[in-house]
Scaffold this motif. Structure first.
Motif, PDB file in Angstrom:
ATOM      1  N   GLU A 166      14.330  65.340  14.017  1.00 18.85           N
ATOM      2  CA  GLU A 166      13.516  66.022  13.001  1.00 18.85           C
ATOM      3  C   GLU A 166      12.879  65.029  12.029  1.00 18.85           C
ATOM      4  OE1 GLU A 166      14.908  69.557  10.185  1.00 18.85           O
ATOM      5  OE2 GLU A 166      15.759  67.631   9.566  1.00 18.85           O
ATOM      6  N   LEU A 183      -1.597  64.476  15.390  1.00 19.32           N
ATOM      7  CA  LEU A 183      -0.315  65.115  15.106  1.00 19.32           C
ATOM      8  C   LEU A 183       0.023  66.200  16.126  1.00 19.32           C
ATOM      9  CD1 LEU A 183      -0.681  65.374  11.229  1.00 19.32           C
ATOM     10  CD2 LEU A 183       0.970  63.949  12.466  1.00 19.32           C
ATOM     11  N   THR A 184      -0.964  66.971  16.517  1.00 26.55           N
ATOM     12  CA  THR A 184      -0.684  68.066  17.454  1.00 26.55           C
ATOM     13  C   THR A 184      -0.467  67.579  18.878  1.00 26.55           C
ATOM     14  OG1 THR A 184      -3.067  68.466  17.714  1.00 26.55           O
ATOM     15  CG2 THR A 184      -1.892  69.815  16.086  1.00 26.55           C
ATOM     16  N   HIS A 187       3.343  64.901  19.451  1.00 26.56           N
ATOM     17  CA  HIS A 187       4.713  65.329  19.169  1.00 26.56           C
ATOM     18  C   HIS A 187       5.033  66.581  19.981  1.00 26.56           C
ATOM     19  CE1 HIS A 187       5.027  62.484  15.861  1.00 26.56           C
ATOM     20  NE2 HIS A 187       3.837  62.891  15.459  1.00 26.56           N
ATOM     21  N   HIS A 189       6.835  69.075  18.966  1.00 27.09           N
ATOM     22  CA  HIS A 189       6.612  70.169  18.029  1.00 27.09           C
ATOM     23  C   HIS A 189       5.981  69.613  16.754  1.00 27.09           C
ATOM     24  CE1 HIS A 189       9.420  72.702  20.367  1.00 27.09           C
ATOM     25  NE2 HIS A 189      10.193  71.634  20.398  1.00 27.09           N
ATOM     26  N   PHE A 190       4.877  70.196  16.367  1.00 24.13           N
ATOM     27  CA  PHE A 190       4.272  69.878  15.071  1.00 24.13           C
ATOM     28  C   PHE A 190       3.840  71.187  14.417  1.00 24.13           C
ATOM     29  CE2 PHE A 190       0.252  69.772  12.782  1.00 24.13           C
ATOM     30  CZ  PHE A 190       0.624  69.021  11.680  1.00 24.13           C
ATOM     31  N   ARG A 217       6.290  69.404   9.549  1.00 19.31           N
ATOM     32  CA  ARG A 217       7.531  69.518  10.318  1.00 19.31           C
ATOM     33  C   ARG A 217       7.284  68.996  11.733  1.00 19.31           C
ATOM     34  NH1 ARG A 217       9.496  75.641   9.005  1.00 19.31           N
ATOM     35  NH2 ARG A 217       7.584  76.068  10.148  1.00 19.31           N
ATOM     36  N   ILE A 218       8.008  67.966  12.104  1.00 14.46           N
ATOM     37  CA  ILE A 218       7.871  67.345  13.420  1.00 14.46           C
ATOM     38  C   ILE A 218       9.241  67.305  14.085  1.00 14.46           C
ATOM     39  CG2 ILE A 218       7.391  65.188  14.631  1.00 14.46           C
ATOM     40  CD1 ILE A 218       5.271  64.617  12.453  1.00 14.46           C
ATOM     41  N   ASP A 220      10.717  65.743  17.632  1.00 11.87           N
ATOM     42  CA  ASP A 220      10.454  64.953  18.834  1.00 11.87           C
ATOM     43  C   ASP A 220      11.671  64.971  19.744  1.00 11.87           C
ATOM     44  OD1 ASP A 220       7.786  64.006  18.416  1.00 11.87           O
ATOM     45  OD2 ASP A 220       8.562  62.687  16.845  1.00 11.87           O
TER      46      ASP A 220
END
Length: 381
Positions: A166, A183-184, A187, A189-190, A217-218, A220
């Protein structure tokens, strides 16, 4: 009434159809849309729960309809598997979450419904039908809101277990939007939350000195053997321990999806509406891969969900109308569980190419309208 078995569900549905009574299945009651209320039978499936089987070779599991998402993480992990994705609420039943197009985040990850590879359904005659991966009805069953029958079990595509690392940090909104593509795409989840922050189960970094902070919020993917880490805003753990969040309803909520290519313009349109109608909730933005569900809010291609929440008890109709109008050009397709005021059939027909195909199939599978309540009947009869 509370159903204790598939056999009982079949008997109840067949009897209701003979008597002209409606049946609506209910999950955890998380949905904001008027999908369940009926003057007929509300069928509680919570006792029809648990994992029936796990096939490690195909990375698939058969899960009973009333199983809560929270109850899947540990047994799947012990079998070396994970859900590919899930949302921030894990108290939902798996059938309810899938039927209403529940999702997590991640441009390369489908909604939960997109991972359904088969199902067993009690039709209006009381018969149990198996709908397999090659059945042409399967894409319609995904995100069908209980209108094609009572789902009693689902075959879910999984993947080998992994952990998530996270990263939570506050960044200027302009920086987030400028780096949107990076960013999208870079990762697993972004997502971001812009505006007044709400309490989360995760520990947030210190708030910046602004009235409208933007929390990035990321999550990986990392190897499952990486050590767990509970550092604030930088946890590493199993996915089912990272995804869930804590919320305190009630509130009213809508979450339209727009095509990925229009997202930046749509976000700006959302922000303008939020400025006109201030409240104590932020804008949450997430991404999703397309899927082939006939009523999928992704529209079949990569999409971005724009979540807006309003304080319960206020008259929020003007806000929701303004948000609909602002996103109509993109267009904004609804998350079926987060649509407290359903729109017209003409609107839905304009954004779902297979809308009429779904209605035709619904009539074939449920000619008596057993699985329609009044709001759904106005759209799908």
């Amino acid at each position: 009434m509370k159903a204790e078995s598939v056999e009982q569900i079949s008997e109840v549905v067949a009897d209701a159809t003979r008597r002209g009574i409606t049946v609506r299945p209910v999950g955890s009651g998380h949905s904001f849309a008027p999908l369940v209320p009926t003057d007929g039978i509300v069928l509680d499936l919570s006792a029809v729960s648990g994992i029936e089987s796990i096939d490690q070779s195909s990375a698939q599991a058969t899960v009973r309809a009333g199983t809560k998402i929270a109850d899947l993480g540990e047994p799947l992990w012990n079998a070396g598997l994970c859900l590919r994705n899930q949302g921030a609420i894990d108290a939902q039943t798996i059938a309810g979450a899938i039927s209403t197009s529940t999702h997590g985040s991640g441009l390369g990850l489908k909604l939960l419904s997109g991972e359904v590879v088969g199902a067993k359904v009690v039709t209006s005659s009381g018969e149990v039908e198996t709908i397999g991966i090659n059945d042409p009805r399967l894409p319609a069953l995904r995100a069908s809101m209980g209108m094609l029958g009572v789902i009693v079990s689902l075959d879910i595509q999984l993947e080998p277990k992994f952990k998530l690392q996270e990263t939570l940090e506050f960044r200027p909104l302009a920086d987030v939007l400028e780096r949107w593509e990076e960013l999208t795409h870079n990762h697993r989840h972004f997502s971001f939350v812009h505006g007044q922050q709400y309490n989360m189960s995760a520990i947030l970094p210190p708030l910046p000195d602004t009235s409208t902070p933007t929390l990035v919020r990321i999550f990986d993917e990392v190897d499952p053997d990486v050590d767990d880490d509970c550092s604030p805003a930088h946890r590493t753990n199993r996915p089912y321990k990272i995804y869930p969040d804590q919320y305190t309803p009630p509130w009213e909520e809508v979450e339209p999806y727009v095509p990925y290519g229009t997202a930046l313009d749509a976000i700006q349109s959302c922000l303008q509406v939020l400025e006109r109608f201030p409240d104590t909730f932020p804008l949450e933005v997430r991404t999703a891969a397309g899927d082939n569900a006939w009523l999928s809010p992704t529209g079949g291609d990569a999409a971005v969900s724009l979540n807006t929440v309003r304080t319960w008890g206020n008259d929020n109709r003007a806000f929701f109308r303004a948000m609909e109008e602002a996103l109509d050009p993109f267009p904004g397709r609804p998350h079926w569980g987060k649509q407290p005021r359903l729109r017209t059939a003409d609107f839905y027909r304009s954004v779902y190419p297979r809308w009429d195909d779904f209605i035709q199939l619904r009539r074939e599978m449920d000619p008596s309208g057993t699985f329609l309540n009044a709001p759904l009947r106005s759209l799908f009869e």
